[in-house]
Design an enzyme around this catalytic site. Structure first.
Site, PDB file in Angstrom:
ATOM      1  N   GLY A  43     -33.915  -8.060  38.769  1.00  0.00           N
ATOM      2  CA  GLY A  43     -33.446  -6.839  38.121  1.00  0.00           C
ATOM      3  C   GLY A  43     -34.000  -6.787  36.712  1.00  0.00           C
ATOM      4  O   GLY A  43     -34.272  -7.834  36.113  1.00  0.00           O
ATOM      5  N   GLN A  48     -34.819  -4.366  27.979  1.00  0.00           N
ATOM      6  CA  GLN A  48     -35.379  -5.726  28.010  1.00  0.00           C
ATOM      7  C   GLN A  48     -36.890  -5.722  27.782  1.00  0.00           C
ATOM      8  O   GLN A  48     -37.494  -6.781  27.587  1.00  0.00           O
ATOM      9  CB  GLN A  48     -35.091  -6.402  29.358  1.00  0.00           C
ATOM     10  CG  GLN A  48     -33.625  -6.733  29.564  1.00  0.00           C
ATOM     11  CD  GLN A  48     -33.440  -7.488  30.871  1.00  0.00           C
ATOM     12  OE1 GLN A  48     -33.365  -6.885  31.933  1.00  0.00           O
ATOM     13  NE2 GLN A  48     -33.397  -8.810  30.780  1.00  0.00           N
ATOM     14  N   CYS A  86     -30.558 -14.489  33.392  1.00  0.00           N
ATOM     15  CA  CYS A  86     -31.091 -13.244  32.839  1.00  0.00           C
ATOM     16  C   CYS A  86     -32.461 -13.535  32.252  1.00  0.00           C
ATOM     17  O   CYS A  86     -32.642 -14.539  31.577  1.00  0.00           O
ATOM     18  CB  CYS A  86     -30.149 -12.731  31.752  1.00  0.00           C
ATOM     19  SG  CYS A  86     -30.709 -11.213  30.968  1.00  0.00           S
ATOM     20  N   LEU A  87     -33.427 -12.643  32.515  1.00  0.00           N
ATOM     21  CA  LEU A  87     -34.787 -12.866  32.007  1.00  0.00           C
ATOM     22  C   LEU A  87     -34.823 -12.957  30.480  1.00  0.00           C
ATOM     23  O   LEU A  87     -35.704 -13.596  29.924  1.00  0.00           O
ATOM     24  CB  LEU A  87     -35.722 -11.732  32.472  1.00  0.00           C
ATOM     25  CG  LEU A  87     -36.055 -11.689  33.969  1.00  0.00           C
ATOM     26  CD1 LEU A  87     -36.894 -10.449  34.280  1.00  0.00           C
ATOM     27  CD2 LEU A  87     -36.781 -12.949  34.418  1.00  0.00           C
ATOM     28  N   HIS A 128     -24.764  -6.196  36.330  1.00  0.00           N
ATOM     29  CA  HIS A 128     -25.512  -6.903  35.283  1.00  0.00           C
ATOM     30  C   HIS A 128     -26.452  -5.934  34.543  1.00  0.00           C
ATOM     31  O   HIS A 128     -26.496  -5.908  33.311  1.00  0.00           O
ATOM     32  CB  HIS A 128     -26.301  -8.045  35.939  1.00  0.00           C
ATOM     33  CG  HIS A 128     -27.138  -8.862  35.001  1.00  0.00           C
ATOM     34  ND1 HIS A 128     -26.906 -10.204  34.790  1.00  0.00           N
ATOM     35  CD2 HIS A 128     -28.217  -8.541  34.243  1.00  0.00           C
ATOM     36  CE1 HIS A 128     -27.805 -10.660  33.918  1.00  0.00           C
ATOM     37  NE2 HIS A 128     -28.614  -9.678  33.582  1.00  0.00           N
ATOM     38  N   GLU A 129     -27.177  -5.119  35.304  1.00  0.00           N
ATOM     39  CA  GLU A 129     -28.167  -4.218  34.680  1.00  0.00           C
ATOM     40  C   GLU A 129     -27.501  -3.065  33.928  1.00  0.00           C
ATOM     41  O   GLU A 129     -27.991  -2.649  32.877  1.00  0.00           O
ATOM     42  CB  GLU A 129     -29.155  -3.679  35.724  1.00  0.00           C
ATOM     43  CG  GLU A 129     -29.971  -4.736  36.474  1.00  0.00           C
ATOM     44  CD  GLU A 129     -30.640  -5.778  35.577  1.00  0.00           C
ATOM     45  OE1 GLU A 129     -31.004  -5.438  34.425  1.00  0.00           O
ATOM     46  OE2 GLU A 129     -30.774  -6.936  36.002  1.00  0.00           O
ATOM     47  N   HIS A 132     -26.587  -4.210  30.593  1.00  0.00           N
ATOM     48  CA  HIS A 132     -27.742  -4.156  29.676  1.00  0.00           C
ATOM     49  C   HIS A 132     -27.871  -2.783  29.024  1.00  0.00           C
ATOM     50  O   HIS A 132     -28.105  -2.681  27.820  1.00  0.00           O
ATOM     51  CB  HIS A 132     -29.050  -4.440  30.421  1.00  0.00           C
ATOM     52  CG  HIS A 132     -29.407  -5.897  30.517  1.00  0.00           C
ATOM     53  ND1 HIS A 132     -29.594  -6.690  29.414  1.00  0.00           N
ATOM     54  CD2 HIS A 132     -29.634  -6.703  31.585  1.00  0.00           C
ATOM     55  CE1 HIS A 132     -29.925  -7.922  29.802  1.00  0.00           C
ATOM     56  NE2 HIS A 132     -29.947  -7.956  31.115  1.00  0.00           N
TER      57      HIS A 132
HETATM   58 CO    CO Z   1     -30.326  -9.555  32.384  1.00  0.00          CO
END
Ligand code: CO
Length: 159
Positions: A43, A48, A86-87, A128-129, A132
């Site tokens: 995701g 991000q 998370c990236l 989660h997204e 963000h």
């Molecule tokens: Co994330």
């Protein structure tokens, strides 16, 4: 397109809704998909990669889809805890409680409004997204002491 890592300020910005899907937005979507493949994520939210607009890319059944202005319109009362990475936080895993199932609505890449029911990993990924897009991050779910220790490590550049 460069990945933004915590504590990059873009990660804390509440992203703005998209009014129309023009050429620029279509290019952002293509580049976000490429970035997600490159980073091996499941995701990705636009902030991000430094773009504070309400776009997320998710992997539904191995197909990468862009969801525009996504929102949760219904969710189960039942919740479940699981570890999430998370990236934007390489190496960090946080135990987070999420709703088990959801109904979401969003605009798809063709500009059509869609509604969808999700459970399991897909439901977790969407929560989660959407966090963000609202500037909320996985460290916000950590206990205050662990969060403090993590921030001290980030600030002393140990990570
Ligand atoms: Co994330």
């Amino acid at each position: 397109m460069n990945m933004r890592y915590y504590p990059d300020p873009a990660l804390r910005i509440k992203s703005s809704s998209i009014e129309s899907i023009d050429k620029y937005i279509r290019r952002v979507i293509r580049e976000m998909k490429d970035t997600m493949i490159l980073e091996e994520g499941i995701g990705l939210a636009a902030n991000q990669v430094g773009i504070t607009k309400r776009i997320i890319i998710v992997d539904f059944l191995d197909k990468k889809e862009a969801l525009i202005n996504p929102r949760i319109i219904e969710h189960s009362a039942e919740k479940e805890k699981g570890m999430e990475g998370c990236l934007s936080f390489p190496g960090l895993q946080v135990n987070i409680e999420r709703h088990k199932s959801l109904t979401i609505s969003y605009i798809n890449e063709d500009g059509m409004e869609e509604t969808r029911e999700l459970q399991g990993l897909n439901a977790i990924a969407i929560q989660h997204e959407i966090d963000h897009l609202n500037g909320k991050l996985i460290i916000d779910y950590m206990a205050p002491r662990e969060r403090l220790e993590y921030n001290l490590r980030v600030n002393s550049k140990e990570l």
